[in-house]
Motif scaffolding. Structure first.
Motif, PDB file in Angstrom:
ATOM      1  N   GLU A   1      29.843  79.796  60.586  1.00  0.00           N
ATOM      2  CA  GLU A   1      29.284  78.474  60.867  1.00  0.00           C
ATOM      3  C   GLU A   1      28.801  77.801  59.591  1.00  0.00           C
ATOM      4  OE1 GLU A   1      29.410  76.621  63.568  1.00  0.00           O
ATOM      5  OE2 GLU A   1      30.666  78.240  64.352  1.00  0.00           O
TER       6      GLU A   1
ATOM      7  N   LEU B   1      31.850  76.457  57.667  1.00  0.00           N
ATOM      8  CA  LEU B   1      32.410  75.222  58.214  1.00  0.00           C
ATOM      9  C   LEU B   1      31.506  74.030  57.940  1.00  0.00           C
ATOM     10  CD1 LEU B   1      33.771  76.556  61.628  1.00  0.00           C
ATOM     11  CD2 LEU B   1      35.064  76.085  59.543  1.00  0.00           C
ATOM     12  N   GLN B   2      30.201  74.246  58.001  1.00  0.00           N
ATOM     13  CA  GLN B   2      29.277  73.152  57.715  1.00  0.00           C
ATOM     14  C   GLN B   2      29.311  72.748  56.245  1.00  0.00           C
ATOM     15  OE1 GLN B   2      27.380  71.127  59.699  1.00  0.00           O
ATOM     16  NE2 GLN B   2      28.617  72.110  61.297  1.00  0.00           N
TER      17      GLN B   2
ATOM     18  N   LYS C   1      32.537  70.702  55.502  1.00  0.00           N
ATOM     19  CA  LYS C   1      32.755  69.515  56.327  1.00  0.00           C
ATOM     20  C   LYS C   1      32.564  68.238  55.517  1.00  0.00           C
ATOM     21  CE  LYS C   1      31.271  67.338  60.652  1.00  0.00           C
ATOM     22  NZ  LYS C   1      30.347  67.453  61.821  1.00  0.00           N
ATOM     23  N   GLY C   2      33.591  67.396  55.534  1.00  0.00           N
ATOM     24  CA  GLY C   2      33.509  66.102  54.881  1.00  0.00           C
ATOM     25  C   GLY C   2      33.630  66.118  53.377  1.00  0.00           C
TER      26      GLY C   2
ATOM     27  N   LEU D   1      41.424  77.099  61.802  1.00  0.00           N
ATOM     28  CA  LEU D   1      41.657  75.823  61.139  1.00  0.00           C
ATOM     29  C   LEU D   1      43.158  75.591  61.034  1.00  0.00           C
ATOM     30  CD1 LEU D   1      39.300  77.476  59.138  1.00  0.00           C
ATOM     31  CD2 LEU D   1      38.857  75.059  58.728  1.00  0.00           C
TER      32      LEU D   1
ATOM     33  N   PRO E   1      39.591  72.248  64.047  1.00  0.00           N
ATOM     34  CA  PRO E   1      39.388  71.491  62.817  1.00  0.00           C
ATOM     35  C   PRO E   1      40.677  71.445  61.996  1.00  0.00           C
ATOM     36  CG  PRO E   1      37.619  73.081  63.141  1.00  0.00           C
ATOM     37  CD  PRO E   1      38.672  73.398  64.149  1.00  0.00           C
TER      38      PRO E   1
ATOM     39  N   LEU F   1      38.436  67.825  58.957  1.00  0.00           N
ATOM     40  CA  LEU F   1      37.208  68.533  58.578  1.00  0.00           C
ATOM     41  C   LEU F   1      37.001  68.472  57.080  1.00  0.00           C
ATOM     42  CD1 LEU F   1      34.863  70.547  59.391  1.00  0.00           C
ATOM     43  CD2 LEU F   1      36.462  72.371  58.736  1.00  0.00           C
ATOM     44  N   THR F   2      38.081  68.700  56.362  1.00  0.00           N
ATOM     45  CA  THR F   2      38.034  68.752  54.902  1.00  0.00           C
ATOM     46  C   THR F   2      39.445  68.531  54.377  1.00  0.00           C
ATOM     47  OG1 THR F   2      37.333  70.113  53.001  1.00  0.00           O
ATOM     48  CG2 THR F   2      38.408  71.258  54.816  1.00  0.00           C
TER      49      THR F   2
END
Length: 231
Positions: A6, A9-10, A13-14, A153, A186, A208-209
């Motif tokens: 987690e 992924l955080q 992100k972005g 992903l 994602p 997501l990225t």
């Protein structure tokens, strides 16, 4: 130290993931240099690194505290086309060095020994149920199938690299948009993102990225593009 799923992924992100790779025939082939490439990317604001080989990954880990997408490129005699983490032996090596995400070719082409992506990934997921896996796909159908198989992903990495996608529009924005809307996982935009405008558009589509490599870390290829306009 490996991050939890987690948190990984955080953290990505972005943001921008920079691919720091150099093949043996390239001038910058060196774990030392890849480590410094990763450090430069980190200092510039990258949120993750994509790297090839255990040696490079270990050096990069010494230099930066960023999530790593790990791969091992290996060509087997009976399967020259599928070379991104092609067998469970490469997966074993990558899990042992603690990468947060393992990427593998997830195209419909058979793997070494004639193994299909379905058979390969079922074994991999059973052996490593808590590992994040990224599917390197070449078209929408492969992305949807990878999501159904349980990849965490879905990447567009292989667009134009398979015989049946050669010549497709790049970056593969239509593929990216479809997968974002429909695959339920994602999406990672990767492949031929060579300008900041490409990156911005991919992000606006809802990924997501995104991973950028050649446009940042491969001066041989960058120089070729500039020299080509003079000929």
């Amino acid at each position: 130290m490996k991050l939890g799923n987690e948190e990984t992924l955080q953290r990505i992100k972005g943001g921008l993931i920079v691919s720091c790779q150099a093949l043996p025939e390239e001038p910058l082939h060196s774990s030392f240099i890849m480590g410094r490439m990763a450090l430069a990317a980190s200092q510039a604001g990258a949120v993750g690194i994509r790297a090839n080989t255990v040696a490079d990954i270990k050096e990069i880990r010494n230099m930066v505290d960023l999530p790593i997408i790990g791969i091992i490129k290996k060509v087997y005699d009976d399967c020259p086309d599928v070379y991104i983490t092609p067998t469970i032996a490469e997966v074993d090596a990558l899990t042992a060095c603690g990468v947060e995400i393992i990427a593998t070719d997830a195209t419909r082409r058979d793997r070494p020994g004639g193994e299909t992506i379905e058979t390969f990934f079922s074994k991999v997921r059973a052996k490593f149920p808590d590992q994040l896996f990224m599917a390197d796909c070449s078209n929408v159908e492969e992305g949807m199938e990878a999501a159904a198989l349980g990849f965490d992903l879905i990447g567009t990495t292989m667009a134009s690299y398979t015989p049946y996608t050669r010549g497709c529009p790049l970056p593969p924005f239509d593929m990216i948009e479809y997968l974002v809307k429909n695959c339920g996982k994602p999406v990672v935009a990767e492949g031929n993102i060579i300008t900041p405008e490409h990156l911005r558009h991919a992000m606006d589509l809802g990924v997501l990225t995104a991973v950028v490599g050649s446009a940042i870390t491969r001066p041989l290829e960058i120089t070729k593009r500039f020299v080509a306009v003079l000929k």
